[in-house]
Design a protein around this motif. Structure first.
Motif, PDB file in Angstrom:
ATOM      1  N   MET A   1       0.819  -1.191   0.000  1.00  0.00           N
ATOM      2  CA  MET A   1       0.000   0.000   0.000  1.00  0.00           C
ATOM      3  C   MET A   1       0.866   1.260   0.000  1.00  0.00           C
ATOM      4  N   PHE A   2       1.692   1.428   1.023  1.00  0.00           N
ATOM      5  CA  PHE A   2       2.537   2.616   1.115  1.00  0.00           C
ATOM      6  C   PHE A   2       3.455   2.723  -0.099  1.00  0.00           C
ATOM      7  N   GLU A   3       4.040   1.575  -0.498  1.00  0.00           N
ATOM      8  CA  GLU A   3       4.958   1.591  -1.640  1.00  0.00           C
ATOM      9  C   GLU A   3       4.244   2.001  -2.919  1.00  0.00           C
ATOM     10  N   ASP A   4       2.962   1.673  -3.053  1.00  0.00           N
ATOM     11  CA  ASP A   4       2.205   2.084  -4.236  1.00  0.00           C
ATOM     12  C   ASP A   4       2.044   3.603  -4.275  1.00  0.00           C
ATOM     13  N   VAL A   5       1.747   4.177  -3.121  1.00  0.00           N
ATOM     14  CA  VAL A   5       1.579   5.633  -3.039  1.00  0.00           C
ATOM     15  C   VAL A   5       2.902   6.331  -3.333  1.00  0.00           C
ATOM     16  N   ILE A   6       3.958   5.879  -2.668  1.00  0.00           N
ATOM     17  CA  ILE A   6       5.276   6.493  -2.858  1.00  0.00           C
ATOM     18  C   ILE A   6       5.725   6.336  -4.310  1.00  0.00           C
TER      19      ILE A   6
ATOM     20  N   SER B   1       3.907   5.847  -7.007  1.00  0.00           N
ATOM     21  CA  SER B   1       3.061   6.664  -7.888  1.00  0.00           C
ATOM     22  C   SER B   1       3.422   8.138  -7.781  1.00  0.00           C
ATOM     23  N   MET B   2       3.632   8.586  -6.568  1.00  0.00           N
ATOM     24  CA  MET B   2       3.959   9.991  -6.339  1.00  0.00           C
ATOM     25  C   MET B   2       5.287  10.337  -7.016  1.00  0.00           C
ATOM     26  N   ARG B   3       6.265   9.486  -6.862  1.00  0.00           N
ATOM     27  CA  ARG B   3       7.591   9.753  -7.416  1.00  0.00           C
ATOM     28  C   ARG B   3       7.574   9.723  -8.942  1.00  0.00           C
ATOM     29  N   ARG B   4       6.782   8.837  -9.523  1.00  0.00           N
ATOM     30  CA  ARG B   4       6.752   8.727 -10.985  1.00  0.00           C
ATOM     31  C   ARG B   4       6.222   9.986 -11.664  1.00  0.00           C
ATOM     32  N   ASP B   5       5.562  10.842 -10.912  1.00  0.00           N
ATOM     33  CA  ASP B   5       5.043  12.077 -11.486  1.00  0.00           C
ATOM     34  C   ASP B   5       6.136  13.108 -11.777  1.00  0.00           C
TER      35      ASP B   5
ATOM     36  N   ALA C   1      18.490  14.709   2.228  1.00  0.00           N
ATOM     37  CA  ALA C   1      17.994  14.533   3.600  1.00  0.00           C
ATOM     38  C   ALA C   1      16.662  15.257   3.790  1.00  0.00           C
ATOM     39  N   TYR C   2      16.509  16.394   3.156  1.00  0.00           N
ATOM     40  CA  TYR C   2      15.276  17.173   3.261  1.00  0.00           C
ATOM     41  C   TYR C   2      14.075  16.357   2.791  1.00  0.00           C
ATOM     42  N   ILE C   3      14.194  15.741   1.620  1.00  0.00           N
ATOM     43  CA  ILE C   3      13.078  14.940   1.117  1.00  0.00           C
ATOM     44  C   ILE C   3      12.996  13.609   1.856  1.00  0.00           C
ATOM     45  N   GLY C   4      14.144  13.055   2.227  1.00  0.00           N
ATOM     46  CA  GLY C   4      14.166  11.794   2.965  1.00  0.00           C
ATOM     47  C   GLY C   4      13.478  11.896   4.312  1.00  0.00           C
ATOM     48  N   ASP C   5      13.642  13.019   4.977  1.00  0.00           N
ATOM     49  CA  ASP C   5      12.982  13.261   6.258  1.00  0.00           C
ATOM     50  C   ASP C   5      11.463  13.193   6.081  1.00  0.00           C
ATOM     51  N   ALA C   6      10.965  13.803   5.026  1.00  0.00           N
ATOM     52  CA  ALA C   6       9.519  13.817   4.774  1.00  0.00           C
ATOM     53  C   ALA C   6       9.000  12.415   4.454  1.00  0.00           C
ATOM     54  N   VAL C   7       9.719  11.678   3.621  1.00  0.00           N
ATOM     55  CA  VAL C   7       9.295  10.320   3.252  1.00  0.00           C
ATOM     56  C   VAL C   7       9.271   9.431   4.496  1.00  0.00           C
ATOM     57  N   TYR C   8      10.315   9.506   5.312  1.00  0.00           N
ATOM     58  CA  TYR C   8      10.389   8.686   6.528  1.00  0.00           C
ATOM     59  C   TYR C   8       9.258   9.046   7.494  1.00  0.00           C
ATOM     60  N   GLU C   9       8.998  10.328   7.641  1.00  0.00           N
ATOM     61  CA  GLU C   9       7.919  10.776   8.532  1.00  0.00           C
ATOM     62  C   GLU C   9       6.567  10.236   8.067  1.00  0.00           C
ATOM     63  N   VAL C  10       6.303  10.297   6.785  1.00  0.00           N
ATOM     64  CA  VAL C  10       5.034   9.782   6.254  1.00  0.00           C
ATOM     65  C   VAL C  10       4.949   8.272   6.473  1.00  0.00           C
TER      66      VAL C  10
ATOM     67  N   GLY D   1      16.022   9.736   1.048  1.00  0.00           N
ATOM     68  CA  GLY D   1      15.755  10.659  -0.059  1.00  0.00           C
ATOM     69  C   GLY D   1      16.322  10.164  -1.378  1.00  0.00           C
ATOM     70  N   TYR D   2      17.519   9.619  -1.316  1.00  0.00           N
ATOM     71  CA  TYR D   2      18.174   9.060  -2.512  1.00  0.00           C
ATOM     72  C   TYR D   2      17.345   7.914  -3.092  1.00  0.00           C
ATOM     73  N   LEU D   3      16.939   6.986  -2.246  1.00  0.00           N
ATOM     74  CA  LEU D   3      16.159   5.846  -2.722  1.00  0.00           C
ATOM     75  C   LEU D   3      14.812   6.292  -3.280  1.00  0.00           C
ATOM     76  N   TYR D   4      14.213   7.264  -2.640  1.00  0.00           N
ATOM     77  CA  TYR D   4      12.930   7.796  -3.127  1.00  0.00           C
ATOM     78  C   TYR D   4      13.104   8.465  -4.483  1.00  0.00           C
ATOM     79  N   LEU D   5      14.083   9.346  -4.601  1.00  0.00           N
ATOM     80  CA  LEU D   5      14.257  10.109  -5.840  1.00  0.00           C
ATOM     81  C   LEU D   5      14.755   9.264  -7.009  1.00  0.00           C
ATOM     82  N   THR D   6      15.467   8.180  -6.713  1.00  0.00           N
ATOM     83  CA  THR D   6      15.914   7.294  -7.796  1.00  0.00           C
ATOM     84  C   THR D   6      14.843   6.268  -8.148  1.00  0.00           C
ATOM     85  N   ASN D   7      13.683   6.395  -7.510  1.00  0.00           N
ATOM     86  CA  ASN D   7      12.543   5.514  -7.766  1.00  0.00           C
ATOM     87  C   ASN D   7      12.872   4.052  -7.445  1.00  0.00           C
TER      88      ASN D   7
END
Length: 140
Positions: free
Chosen positions: A1-6, A8-12, A29-38, A118-124
């Motif tokens: 569930m969470f991975e689908d949202v993340i 989908s959001m990143r693919r935009d 770290a700025y974006i990573g902090d937000a992803v981890y918090e969510v 943040g790196y893992l999120y942004l590299t999809n």
């Protein structure tokens, strides 16, 4: 569930992995902090049905410099060389702010951890991101 949202959001957003590596580690770290918090908030509201005040108190257990520093030390052997490099860059980044409620060493490792997320999120790298997040909340 969470991975689908993340995922989908990143693919935009269109950013190439090599461009992600060129971002300043504090930006990661700025974006990573937000992803981890969510992630933590999502985990808590699904697993701990309680009021917002209690949810906040529970989230602090996970989202603080000491906890994140401990995570980095616990999972460091499981990280790839690239992931270790991102953590190192984040840890060594010079921040204009100083921690108010944490040791400077914990704060720096925490920044390294957030940079990794943040790196893992942004590299999809959604599968790897989820693996690291799940390892992060495992009880020892």
């Amino acid at each position: 569930m969470f991975e689908d949202v993340i995922g989908s959001m990143r693919r935009d957003f269109d950013i190439k992995p090599k461009d992600v590596m060129n971002l300043h580690p504090l930006v990661l770290a700025y974006i990573g902090d937000a992803v981890y918090e969510v992630y933590i908030r999502t985990m808590l509201i699904i697993n701990k049905r309680t009021n917002v005040n209690m949810l906040h108190k529970m989230s602090v257990k996970y989202v603080n410099a000491k906890a994140q520093s401990d995570i980095v030390h616990r999972i460091s052997d499981m990280l790839t060389q690239d992931e270790q490099d991102v953590v190192r860059r984040g840890r060594n980044a010079k921040s204009a702010t100083a921690p108010k409620h944490a040791e400077i060493t914990d704060y720096r490792y925490s920044t390294g951890y957030e940079a990794l997320i943040g790196y893992l999120y942004l590299t999809n790298s959604t599968d790897r991101l989820m693996e690291i997040l799940e390892l992060s909340v495992e009880e020892e």
